[in-house]
Design a protein around this motif. Sequence first.
Motif, PDB file in Angstrom:
ATOM      1  N   TYR A  76       0.697  -0.848  -0.216  1.00 17.41           N
ATOM      2  CA  TYR A  76      -0.225  -0.026   0.303  1.00 17.41           C
ATOM      3  C   TYR A  76       1.140   1.533  -0.032  1.00 17.41           C
ATOM      4  O   TYR A  76       1.432   1.726   0.898  1.00 17.41           O
ATOM      5  N   ILE A  79      -0.149   3.379   3.015  1.00 15.47           N
ATOM      6  CA  ILE A  79       1.197   3.207   4.513  1.00 15.47           C
ATOM      7  C   ILE A  79       2.495   3.886   4.975  1.00 15.47           C
ATOM      8  O   ILE A  79       3.229   3.547   5.356  1.00 15.47           O
ATOM      9  N   ASN A  80       3.084   3.339   2.702  1.00 16.25           N
ATOM     10  CA  ASN A  80       4.366   3.447   2.734  1.00 16.25           C
ATOM     11  C   ASN A  80       4.706   5.298   3.379  1.00 16.25           C
ATOM     12  O   ASN A  80       5.422   4.983   4.406  1.00 16.25           O
ATOM     13  N   CYS A 128       7.331  -1.568   4.352  1.00 17.30           N
ATOM     14  CA  CYS A 128       6.344  -2.221   4.813  1.00 17.30           C
ATOM     15  C   CYS A 128       6.077  -3.165   4.258  1.00 17.30           C
ATOM     16  O   CYS A 128       6.078  -3.643   3.467  1.00 17.30           O
ATOM     17  N   TYR A 129       5.764  -4.980   5.529  1.00 17.00           N
ATOM     18  CA  TYR A 129       5.362  -5.823   5.500  1.00 17.00           C
ATOM     19  C   TYR A 129       3.465  -5.550   6.055  1.00 17.00           C
ATOM     20  O   TYR A 129       3.764  -5.281   7.352  1.00 17.00           O
ATOM     21  N   THR A 130       2.870  -5.963   5.698  1.00 21.07           N
ATOM     22  CA  THR A 130       1.511  -5.303   6.235  1.00 21.07           C
ATOM     23  C   THR A 130       0.585  -6.905   5.821  1.00 21.07           C
ATOM     24  O   THR A 130       1.046  -8.122   4.782  1.00 21.07           O
ATOM     25  N   ASP A 132      -3.715  -7.256   6.462  1.00 21.85           N
ATOM     26  CA  ASP A 132      -4.636  -7.049   6.767  1.00 21.85           C
ATOM     27  C   ASP A 132      -5.525  -7.926   7.898  1.00 21.85           C
ATOM     28  O   ASP A 132      -5.959  -8.460   8.123  1.00 21.85           O
ATOM     29  N   PHE A 139      -4.607  -2.800  10.250  1.00 25.93           N
ATOM     30  CA  PHE A 139      -3.537  -2.829   9.488  1.00 25.93           C
ATOM     31  C   PHE A 139      -2.370  -3.415  10.396  1.00 25.93           C
ATOM     32  O   PHE A 139      -2.462  -2.226  11.351  1.00 25.93           O
ATOM     33  N   ARG A 140      -2.015  -5.294  10.564  1.00 25.95           N
ATOM     34  CA  ARG A 140      -0.726  -5.009  11.187  1.00 25.95           C
ATOM     35  C   ARG A 140       0.669  -4.502  10.362  1.00 25.95           C
ATOM     36  O   ARG A 140       0.478  -5.245   9.428  1.00 25.95           O
ATOM     37  N   VAL A 141       1.414  -3.713  10.337  1.00 21.78           N
ATOM     38  CA  VAL A 141       2.790  -4.035   9.778  1.00 21.78           C
ATOM     39  C   VAL A 141       4.137  -3.960  10.624  1.00 21.78           C
ATOM     40  O   VAL A 141       4.158  -3.128  11.355  1.00 21.78           O
ATOM     41  N   TYR A 163       0.559  -0.228  14.671  1.00 21.24           N
ATOM     42  CA  TYR A 163      -1.143  -0.461  13.474  1.00 21.24           C
ATOM     43  C   TYR A 163      -1.648   0.447  13.479  1.00 21.24           C
ATOM     44  O   TYR A 163      -1.680   1.374  14.352  1.00 21.24           O
ATOM     45  N   TYR A 172      -5.272   6.755   6.479  1.00 22.93           N
ATOM     46  CA  TYR A 172      -5.148   6.007   7.246  1.00 22.93           C
ATOM     47  C   TYR A 172      -3.917   6.709   8.291  1.00 22.93           C
ATOM     48  O   TYR A 172      -3.211   7.576   7.707  1.00 22.93           O
TER      49      TYR A 172
END
Length: 261
Positions: A76, A79-80, A128-130, A132, A139-141, A163, A172
């Motif tokens: 995403y 998110i990044n 970032c590793y997401t 869902d 998301f847990r990131v 989170y 976000y």
Amino acid sequence: MRLRHRYSKNILRIAAALSFAGMFALTILPGSLNIANTANKTEQKDNNVKDEDKELVDPEVSFAYEGTEYLQCNRYDEINELVTEYYKATIDVNMEKIAELVSDVSQIDQEKLITQASYMENIDNIICYTIDGPVEGTFRVYVYYDMKLYGITTPAPALSALYITMASDGRYIIYLSGLDSDAQNFITSTDMSEDVVYLKKIVNDRFERVVETDEQLKAFCDMIDGGTVPKETGEPNASDVSGQALEAAPASDGALTTDIR
């Protein structure tokens, strides 16, 4: 004595000392966070990094783990961008900007940010590793990044867990408020998952290799292990890892915490 045993305690302290996040943005540098206990159980079954991932623990090679179907890498863009802006704002101690990026800025301790900024030069290579969440837009990131400390040549690899949710206006944000049971159970299950434990293992091994190959970082680890933390020194002097740049100060209550609140 193997490096991971010798440094298991001070790596936890480094994780705490260098953490940027709030109540649920917990730094998981090698050896820290509550998921470490679960990770150790999993690692007893398979304590090796896969052959195809061996290069990822080499400090000479840029970290570029591709993730898995469950733990998705840089999926995403929004998110990044959020995470990148957040870390930049913490290094700049820009509380106004941070307030735009989190659910509750009162959970952020400005004084701790100021102290961290005195020895944290930069954060690079953010990945970032997401996973869902149970509700759309949650998301847990898990965020990999390289921490550049003043006076230390080699960046230290780090891993943090955030989170992230969607605000009422559709943006976000990093969530620092109270969690309901569903969200808490989701976070616990993802932190315990095989994919996340494996990512932590890779970063842990990479960190150990960095400490093995960089005497300056090793000196910093030894200083933290001795019960001291770098204190604010004004303008850092990048030439002296053990003196002016990272002047040792006795650790006090609350100085080493895994969250800024």
